[in-house]
Design a protein around this motif. Structure first.
Motif, PDB file in Angstrom:
ATOM      1  N   SER A 151      -2.811   4.563  -7.666  1.00 37.76           N
ATOM      2  CA  SER A 151      -3.678   4.944  -6.472  1.00 37.76           C
ATOM      3  C   SER A 151      -4.600   5.772  -6.756  1.00 37.76           C
ATOM      4  O   SER A 151      -5.781   5.950  -6.360  1.00 37.76           O
ATOM      5  N   ARG A 161      -7.436   2.394  -1.009  1.00 41.45           N
ATOM      6  CA  ARG A 161      -5.967   2.901  -0.774  1.00 41.45           C
ATOM      7  C   ARG A 161      -4.960   1.706  -0.710  1.00 41.45           C
ATOM      8  O   ARG A 161      -5.127   0.665  -0.389  1.00 41.45           O
ATOM      9  N   LEU A 162      -4.066   2.021  -1.509  1.00 37.44           N
ATOM     10  CA  LEU A 162      -3.112   0.841  -2.095  1.00 37.44           C
ATOM     11  C   LEU A 162      -1.734   0.820  -1.483  1.00 37.44           C
ATOM     12  O   LEU A 162      -1.351   1.957  -0.865  1.00 37.44           O
ATOM     13  N   PRO A 163      -0.982  -0.120  -1.389  1.00 42.47           N
ATOM     14  CA  PRO A 163       0.376  -0.180  -0.861  1.00 42.47           C
ATOM     15  C   PRO A 163       1.398   0.313  -1.733  1.00 42.47           C
ATOM     16  O   PRO A 163       2.269  -0.570  -2.386  1.00 42.47           O
ATOM     17  N   ILE A 164       0.906   1.528  -2.286  1.00 40.20           N
ATOM     18  CA  ILE A 164       1.748   2.120  -3.597  1.00 40.20           C
ATOM     19  C   ILE A 164       2.048   3.722  -3.263  1.00 40.20           C
ATOM     20  O   ILE A 164       1.115   4.099  -3.052  1.00 40.20           O
TER      21      ILE A 164
END
Ligand SMILES: Cc1cc2nc3c(=O)[nH]c(=O)nc-3n(C[C@H](O)[C@H](O)[C@H](O)COP(=O)(O)OP(=O)(O)OC[C@H]3O[C@@H](n4cnc5c(N)ncnc54)[C@H](O)[C@@H]3O)c2cc1C
Lengths: 416, 93
Positions: free
Chosen positions: A240, A249-252
């Motif tokens: 991230s 922006r990451l799904p993390i």
């Protein structure tokens, strides 16, 4: 220098004066065709396959610390190909096949040991779920065997079969699973990549990207600007942070996972064993230490250390599963940063920026993936198309509805 | 970790369930034209900062209140803990 038995004898007779460093220590050049950010297992494997399989040159791996200092040197070394879902299992089976030929490919002893994995079950429902998983594994070319309690007693007599709350009813066994010396994987890939001309640059932190008109031109680093045609990011727990330099922006979420090692003991464990009623898994290293772990701590963190409640929980799991572990003393423990994704599965994908590629979201299970991840990421970087086994690992899979949620718990990273 | 509960004083973090980024309190408008994208971003994307993080902790083994805790994710130092409350009409978080 090629390593061989003959070489060892020759060096032994000549005072071990002929060994050379396993990879060169080089200063960064001004421009590369390919820059891999992150000198963990995945970054180094990517560089190796990019040079060796895809015939690319002018490649650099940039590592902010020293190679092997991240998760590749912190994990509990388990490799397995025992996933359920179609988007995952072909990829992990590909990885297992690469592990099986890895040492010849790298000319490096990574101590790949297919000592088997036993996933214990404690209820009828769990047995049925494991039977289904075993069938899915076999359909994808992996191996699985269902043992009942009597068969399991022969292989692991020390387990607490008659635990009043969670009696052990049997196990799903994956014989080709096992363990690999984790540091040797980093060193083996680094040495091989170096021998194929890759520059491995340590103490070089990427601090920004240079992006113009939607195209990547290079990276800002603690050692100055370095130009690049293509940039592949494989920084695990720091995903991230690094991708925020490209305003993504990451799904993390980043979480910590702890691991534990006991004092050295004589061989007691046949392979890897996982408890099906609590979160606890254990194997024994070749030095004799029991290597074990459990759940992630469960809150966002970038501190590479965890808290005591998880230590207690893991030790309770161990005592419930195999009470003999209570006689062993704990020698050391540590933590590593997990890039926990929203469905528990990883990403190997292009980004919306031309020439910028992302590899991450490996959660607590990216070590086993190292060879296939490197291979598939190299394929993507070299050809701009996803590798056959990694087509499901897309960044847009949440909006398109194609999540790969093995556990079925939804967008709760601390539950995967 | 010990969380300074505004009503109960220092409590062991074990009594709480971690519920993630406090931004999750601001649900997007389901009637908006871009609701699909907004709900995707809301559900799946995170800032995940290395540094100060405002996050939700639910006091499940305690008074069942929800707290917004400000914590440094690099050191685990807790800087602030306050009661979470839903936004009133027209109020911004
Ligand atoms: C305790 C523990 C147990 C685990 N057990 C297992 C297991 O049994 N089996 C399994 O399959 N997986 C396991 N894992 C998960 C596995 O270790 C990881 O998923 C995997 O190692 C991640 O990929 P990597 O090797 O590339 O990561 P890393 O080795 O972490 O590599 C990332 C590198 O990027 C570098 N970096 C970060 N930011 C920058 C920057 N700005 N510039 C340059 N470099 C940067 C870091 O320094 C790091 O070296 C475990 C992990 C932990 C912590």
């Amino acid at each position: 220098m090629r390593y061989s038995g003959l070489r060892i004898i020759k060096e032994a007779l000549t005072g071990h004066k002929g060994w050379t460093p396993a990879w060169r220590d080089v200063a960064p050049q001004n421009q590369y065709d390919f820059i891999i950010v992150g000198g963990g297992g995945h970054g180094l494997a990517t560089a190796h396959y990019l040079a060796k399989v895809y015939g690319k040159a002018r490649i650099a791996v940039l590592e902010k610390g020293w190679i092997g200092g991240g998760n590749v040197g912190r994990n509990t070394t388990i490799i397995r190909s025992n996933y359920l879902l179609p988007g995952n299992e072909p990829f992990y089976e590909f990885s297992m096949k690469l592990w099986e030929g890895l040492e010849q490919d790298l000319n490096y002893n990574a101590m790949v040991s297919q000592r088997g994995i036993m996933n214990l079950f404690h209820t009828d429902g769990q047995r049925d779920a494991y039977r289904r998983r075993g069938n899915a594994m076999i359909l994808h070319g992996s191996d699985a065997e269902l043992l009942d309690q009597e068969q399991l007693r022969k292989e692991a007599p020390f387990l607490n079969f008659d635990n009043a709350r969670f009696p052990i009813k049997g196990a799903l066994v994956h014989r080709r699973g096992g363990t690999v010396r984790h540091d040797a994987v980093a060193w083996g890939y680094a040495r091989s990549a170096d021998r194929h001309g890759v520059d491995i640059i340590q103490n070089c932190e990427v601090t920004g990207f240079k992006i113009e008109n939607g195209k990547i031109l290079g990276v800002e680093t603690s050692r100055g600007f370095i130009g690049a045609g293509k940039v592949g990011v494989a920084v695990a727990g720091s995903s991230s942070k690094v991708m925020s330099y490209a305003d993504m922006r990451l799904p993390i979420e980043s979480h910590v996972l702890q691991a534990f090692v006991s004092e050295g003991l004589k061989p007691v464990l046949p392979g890897v064993i996982t408890f099906g009623a609590g979160h606890f898994y254990v194997s024994q290293s070749d030095k004799g230490g029991l290597v074990f772990g459990g759940d992630i701590d469960g809150y966002n963190t970038y501190a590479q250390r965890g808290n005591l409640p998880v230590v207690e929980d893991v030790c309770e799991g161990g005592m419930a599963l195999m009470p003999m572990i209570g006689r062993a003393r704990l020698l050391r423990m540590w933590g590593g940063l997990m890039d926990m994704s929203m469905d528990g599965s990883p990403f190997i994908d292009k980004t919306h920026i031309d020439g910028l590629y992302f590899n991450g979201g490996w959660c607590y299970g990216g070590f086993k993936a190292t060879p296939a991840s490197g291979y598939a990421f190299a394929h993507l970087l070299a050809t701009d198309t996803p590798h056959d086994t990694a087509t499901a690992y897309r960044l847009d899979r949440f909006i398109s509805g194609h999540m790969i949620d093995e556990k079925g718990v939804g967008a709760q990273p601390n539950l995967h | 970790m010990l969380i300074p509960h505004p009503l109960l004083g220092l409590r062991d973090a074990q009594e709480f369930v971690y519920k993630g980024d406090a931004r999750l309190m601001a649900r997007p408008d389901p009637q908006a034209d871009d609701a699909l994208q907004a709900f995707h971003d809301y559900t799946y994307l995170r800032d995940n900062p290395a540094g100060q993080h405002r996050e939700l902790w639910f006091h499940e083994q305690g008074d069942r209140s929800w707290l917004i805790v400000t914590r440094d994710t690099r050191t685990h130092e807790i800087l602030k803990a306050e009661l979470a409350r839903p936004r009133g009409k027209g109020e911004r978080t």
